[in-house]
Design a protein around this motif. Structure first.
Motif, mmCIF file in Angstrom:
data_model
loop_
_atom_site.group_PDB
_atom_site.id
_atom_site.type_symbol
_atom_site.label_atom_id
_atom_site.label_comp_id
_atom_site.label_asym_id
_atom_site.label_seq_id
_atom_site.Cartn_x
_atom_site.Cartn_y
_atom_site.Cartn_z
ATOM 1 N N THR A 396 23.939 -39.007 39.810
ATOM 2 C CA THR A 396 24.406 -38.925 38.435
ATOM 3 C C THR A 396 25.048 -37.561 38.193
ATOM 4 O OG1 THR A 396 22.375 -37.952 37.535
ATOM 5 C CG2 THR A 396 22.476 -40.347 37.637
ATOM 6 N N ALA A 397 25.878 -37.507 37.169
ATOM 7 C CA ALA A 397 26.368 -36.241 36.623
ATOM 8 C C ALA A 397 26.206 -36.325 35.116
ATOM 9 C CB ALA A 397 27.827 -36.003 37.001
ATOM 10 N N ASN A 398 25.585 -35.325 34.535
ATOM 11 C CA ASN A 398 25.361 -35.288 33.094
ATOM 12 C C ASN A 398 25.508 -33.853 32.601
ATOM 13 O OD1 ASN A 398 24.357 -38.131 32.355
ATOM 14 N ND2 ASN A 398 23.030 -37.623 34.081
ATOM 15 N N ALA A 399 25.518 -33.701 31.289
ATOM 16 C CA ALA A 399 25.649 -32.368 30.696
ATOM 17 C C ALA A 399 24.569 -32.145 29.659
ATOM 18 C CB ALA A 399 27.030 -32.191 30.069
ATOM 19 N N VAL A 400 24.235 -30.882 29.456
ATOM 20 C CA VAL A 400 23.356 -30.448 28.375
ATOM 21 C C VAL A 400 24.178 -29.532 27.486
ATOM 22 C CG1 VAL A 400 21.305 -29.102 27.779
ATOM 23 C CG2 VAL A 400 21.263 -30.653 29.737
ATOM 24 N N ALA A 401 24.161 -29.803 26.171
ATOM 25 C CA ALA A 401 24.947 -29.021 25.218
ATOM 26 C C ALA A 401 24.017 -28.243 24.299
ATOM 27 C CB ALA A 401 25.864 -29.933 24.406
ATOM 28 N N PRO A 402 23.775 -26.968 24.591
ATOM 29 C CA PRO A 402 22.921 -26.173 23.707
ATOM 30 C C PRO A 402 23.607 -25.850 22.387
ATOM 31 C CG PRO A 402 23.081 -25.204 25.919
ATOM 32 C CD PRO A 402 24.156 -26.235 25.793
ATOM 33 N N GLY A 403 22.786 -25.664 21.356
ATOM 34 C CA GLY A 403 23.258 -25.118 20.093
ATOM 35 C C GLY A 403 22.930 -23.639 20.048
ATOM 36 N N PHE A 404 22.331 -23.188 18.944
ATOM 37 C CA PHE A 404 21.973 -21.771 18.818
ATOM 38 C C PHE A 404 20.685 -21.526 19.597
ATOM 39 C CE2 PHE A 404 20.005 -18.035 17.064
ATOM 40 C CZ PHE A 404 21.066 -17.165 16.862
ATOM 41 N N ILE A 405 20.800 -20.757 20.674
ATOM 42 C CA ILE A 405 19.665 -20.432 21.533
ATOM 43 C C ILE A 405 19.449 -18.922 21.514
ATOM 44 C CG2 ILE A 405 18.712 -20.614 23.867
ATOM 45 C CD1 ILE A 405 19.165 -23.332 22.555
ATOM 46 N N GLU A 406 18.201 -18.498 21.443
ATOM 47 C CA GLU A 406 17.861 -17.078 21.390
ATOM 48 C C GLU A 406 18.070 -16.437 22.765
ATOM 49 O OE1 GLU A 406 17.096 -15.603 18.627
ATOM 50 O OE2 GLU A 406 16.317 -17.160 17.279
ATOM 51 N N THR A 407 19.212 -15.780 22.953
ATOM 52 C CA THR A 407 19.550 -15.128 24.218
ATOM 53 C C THR A 407 20.081 -13.725 23.939
ATOM 54 O OG1 THR A 407 21.832 -15.933 24.190
ATOM 55 C CG2 THR A 407 20.175 -17.361 25.237
ATOM 56 N N GLU A 408 20.371 -12.995 24.999
ATOM 57 C CA GLU A 408 20.982 -11.674 24.839
ATOM 58 C C GLU A 408 22.316 -11.784 24.102
ATOM 59 O OE1 GLU A 408 21.358 -9.713 28.575
ATOM 60 O OE2 GLU A 408 19.222 -9.863 29.073
ATOM 61 N N MET A 409 23.044 -12.871 24.363
ATOM 62 C CA MET A 409 24.347 -13.039 23.729
ATOM 63 C C MET A 409 24.198 -13.249 22.222
ATOM 64 S SD MET A 409 27.352 -15.824 24.550
ATOM 65 C CE MET A 409 26.463 -17.228 23.888
ATOM 66 N N THR A 410 23.288 -14.127 21.797
ATOM 67 C CA THR A 410 23.134 -14.367 20.356
ATOM 68 C C THR A 410 22.455 -13.189 19.661
ATOM 69 O OG1 THR A 410 21.074 -15.601 20.764
ATOM 70 C CG2 THR A 410 23.104 -16.875 20.587
ATOM 71 N N ALA A 411 21.729 -12.370 20.424
ATOM 72 C CA ALA A 411 21.114 -11.179 19.828
ATOM 73 C C ALA A 411 22.166 -10.176 19.380
ATOM 74 C CB ALA A 411 20.162 -10.531 20.822
ATOM 75 N N ARG A 412 23.381 -10.274 19.920
ATOM 76 C CA ARG A 412 24.450 -9.350 19.536
ATOM 77 C C ARG A 412 25.200 -9.805 18.287
ATOM 78 N NH1 ARG A 412 25.016 -9.229 25.324
ATOM 79 N NH2 ARG A 412 26.729 -10.725 25.254
ATOM 80 N N ILE A 413 24.891 -10.999 17.791
ATOM 81 C CA ILE A 413 25.510 -11.482 16.554
ATOM 82 C C ILE A 413 24.974 -10.647 15.390
ATOM 83 C CG2 ILE A 413 25.682 -13.473 14.993
ATOM 84 C CD1 ILE A 413 25.360 -15.277 17.439
ATOM 85 N N PRO A 414 25.818 -10.304 14.408
ATOM 86 C CA PRO A 414 25.318 -9.544 13.246
ATOM 87 C C PRO A 414 24.097 -10.215 12.626
ATOM 88 C CG PRO A 414 27.706 -9.645 13.194
ATOM 89 C CD PRO A 414 27.271 -10.518 14.344
ATOM 90 N N ALA A 415 23.177 -9.395 12.116
ATOM 91 C CA ALA A 415 21.857 -9.872 11.700
ATOM 92 C C ALA A 415 21.917 -10.994 10.672
ATOM 93 C CB ALA A 415 21.033 -8.703 11.157
ATOM 94 N N VAL A 416 22.737 -10.848 9.640
ATOM 95 C CA VAL A 416 22.803 -11.867 8.591
ATOM 96 C C VAL A 416 23.363 -13.174 9.159
ATOM 97 C CG1 VAL A 416 23.834 -12.505 6.387
ATOM 98 C CG2 VAL A 416 22.969 -10.188 6.725
ATOM 99 N N THR A 417 24.429 -13.069 9.941
ATOM 100 C CA THR A 417 25.020 -14.261 10.559
ATOM 101 C C THR A 417 24.013 -14.949 11.463
ATOM 102 O OG1 THR A 417 27.183 -13.195 10.510
ATOM 103 C CG2 THR A 417 26.942 -15.107 11.951
ATOM 104 N N ARG A 418 23.242 -14.144 12.197
ATOM 105 C CA ARG A 418 22.234 -14.710 13.101
ATOM 106 C C ARG A 418 21.163 -15.474 12.340
ATOM 107 N NH1 ARG A 418 21.240 -10.324 15.593
ATOM 108 N NH2 ARG A 418 19.257 -9.711 14.635
#
Length: 466
Positions: A396-418
């Motif tokens: 099989t081949a399938n995909a997983v589509a994450p939404g907002f996940i707590e990572t180093e990348m999302t930690a760099r989003i401005p606080a209010v937006t986060r």
């Protein structure tokens, strides 16, 4: 990264104050810990006919229990180890940990009323972290209008119900293709995944089981025992979590990342007792080098997880080639080239699994992410077209589509937006890397052989749209 607001509204005086002020109170989610029971309370199975009886028997049978007359010859293996307290009718004084609506026999929208309203009577008494799961057939062009209306109605019902649940409860659906029995391995495995704490951040999703392919594990805690899995982008974040969960589930892991991440990559490989391969996935010979490493160190390759990815966000009006091209090169061109090498190698012959990381941006779009959304939409198209090429080998081949996940990348989003991004889903919080990893591990398992070319969202169910 810690969600301070979630912790405050679930502890001490601030919990009481939040309740008094009517503030949103996202719940602490029930996540999988090896050895924990599948559910922490009784399950209610609603519906009529042989399929509902079969699901009830599946959930209630003890290890080695007797087969149900409606189940096929594989039933004893299917039934091993569930041993849940199953009710067939709502009891007014019971707090259910799960409600399963088996609606495969629907012939008209009128048929929804009985089981759905019976389920409704239990919703205010669900246990924290409860699961509501529908099991039904997909609407097709060949259906009579009333049948198609009833089946499509379940989709809308489930997605809406999921947005009403509270206390960390989730609602998801198993969509069983026509002709596939509800006792097929992938139906059983998908139902178990949705009922389990492994699906903590999967909400409002309908996953179709396309065939009766797949093989149930001898041990539900180690469904990947004996399998060799390659994970790209494994040095940190979601990739490292995927390596951890695959190893926990029994796989031998080849952790792949760029040479610049060598120290973190080695730490991941050592932690999971696997091997490390320093490699830029955009290299023309990346696929061949992955194969050579897996053959030399482990003798085989069974699972490939395309997790490596980058962003170079910019409004399209301000986009330049140096921002556009690397995103497409890493996120979709590299998986395409690696897949081609794998598919032509002759090594993917034993129920192989390809799982690629897409994104909700590739489904719904996101302002300032045209390149990223194009690449992740491309991943969804890639797995859909690649899956049929693997079916002859049980793959099989399938995909997983994450939404907002707590990572180093999302930690760099401005606080209010986060903070806003965290609350814009039904569970009112961000997911964790392990939530994505659990979905990847499920799709990588032998039991998921009947899920073909699908994309499973891990997003807590966005509040608007799907």
């Amino acid at each position: 990264m810690t969600d301070t607001y979630l912790e405050l509204v679930n502890s001490g005086l601030t919990k009481k104050l939040a309740a008094q002020l009517g503030l949103p109170r996202p719940a602490r989610l029930r996540r999988h810990r090896p050895g924990d029971p599948l559910l922490d309370g009784p399950a209610l199975v609603l519906g009529h006919g042989p399929d509902a009886d079969a699901v009830a028997t599946l959930l209630s049978s003890p290890a080695g229990g007797p087969a149900h007359p409606h189940l096929d010859d594989a039933a004893p293996a299917v039934l091993d180890g569930w041993d849940l307290d199953v009710h067939r009718h709502p009891a007014p004084d019971v707090r259910y940990a799960a409600v399963v609506l088996v609606l495969t026999d629907l012939a008209h929208p009128d048929g929804l009323a009985g089981p759905v309203l019976a389920a409704a009577s239990t919703l205010k008494r669900l246990r924290p972290g409860a699961r509501v799961v529908t099991v039904h057939r997909p609407a097709t062009d060949a259906d009579a209008p009333a049948v198609a209306a009833a089946r499509q109605g379940v989709d809308g019902l489930l997605r809406s119900l999921a947005k009403e649940l509270r206390g960390g409860a989730t609602g998801n659906g198993v969509v069983v293709a026509e002709g596939v029995p509800v006792t097929a391995p992938s139906v059983v495995a998908t139902l178990r995944f949705f009922l389990s704490a492994r699906s903590a951040f999967v909400d409002g999703q309908l996953l179709e089981v396309d065939s009766d392919a797949g093989e149930l594990p001898a041990d539900w805690e180690r469904p990947l025992a004996g399998r060799v899995a390659v994970v790209t982008g494994a040095a940190r974040g979601i990739g490292a979590a995927i390596a951890d969960v695959l190893a926990r589930d029994g796989a031998t892991v080849v952790a792949v990342d760029v040479p610049a991440a060598g120290e973190q990559l080695a730490a991941t490989a050592n932690r999971v007792r696997g091997t490390a391969l320093q490699l830029d996935v955009t290299a023309p010979d990346a696929g061949e080098r992955i194969l050579a490493h897996a053959r030399a160190r482990h003798g085989r390759i069974d699972v490939v997880v395309h997790n490596a990815g980058i962003t170079r966000d910019k409004l399209l009006a301000n986009m330049t080639p140096d921002r556009w091209e690397p995103v497409l090169a890493v996120n979709v061109d590299a998986p395409l080239r690696i897949n081609e090498a794998l598919l032509t190698s002759g090594d993917l012959v034993d129920s192989p699994r390809i799982v690629a990381l897409a994104s909700t941006s590739g489904i719904a779009g996101n302002r300032g992410q045209t390149s990223y959304a194009a690449s992740k939409g491309g991943v969804i198209g890639m797995v859909r077209a690649t899956a049929p090429l693997l079916v002859p080998f049980g793959g099989t081949a399938n995909a997983v589509a994450p939404g907002f996940i707590e990572t180093e990348m999302t930690a760099r989003i401005p606080a209010v937006t986060r903070q806003v991004a965290r609350r814009l889903n039904s569970l009112q919080q961000g997911g964790l890397p392990v939530d994505v990893a659990e979905a990847v591990a499920f799709l990588a398992s032998p039991a998921a052989g009947g899920v073909v070319g699908r994309t499973l969202r891990v997003c807590g169910q966005n509040m608007v749209g799907r």
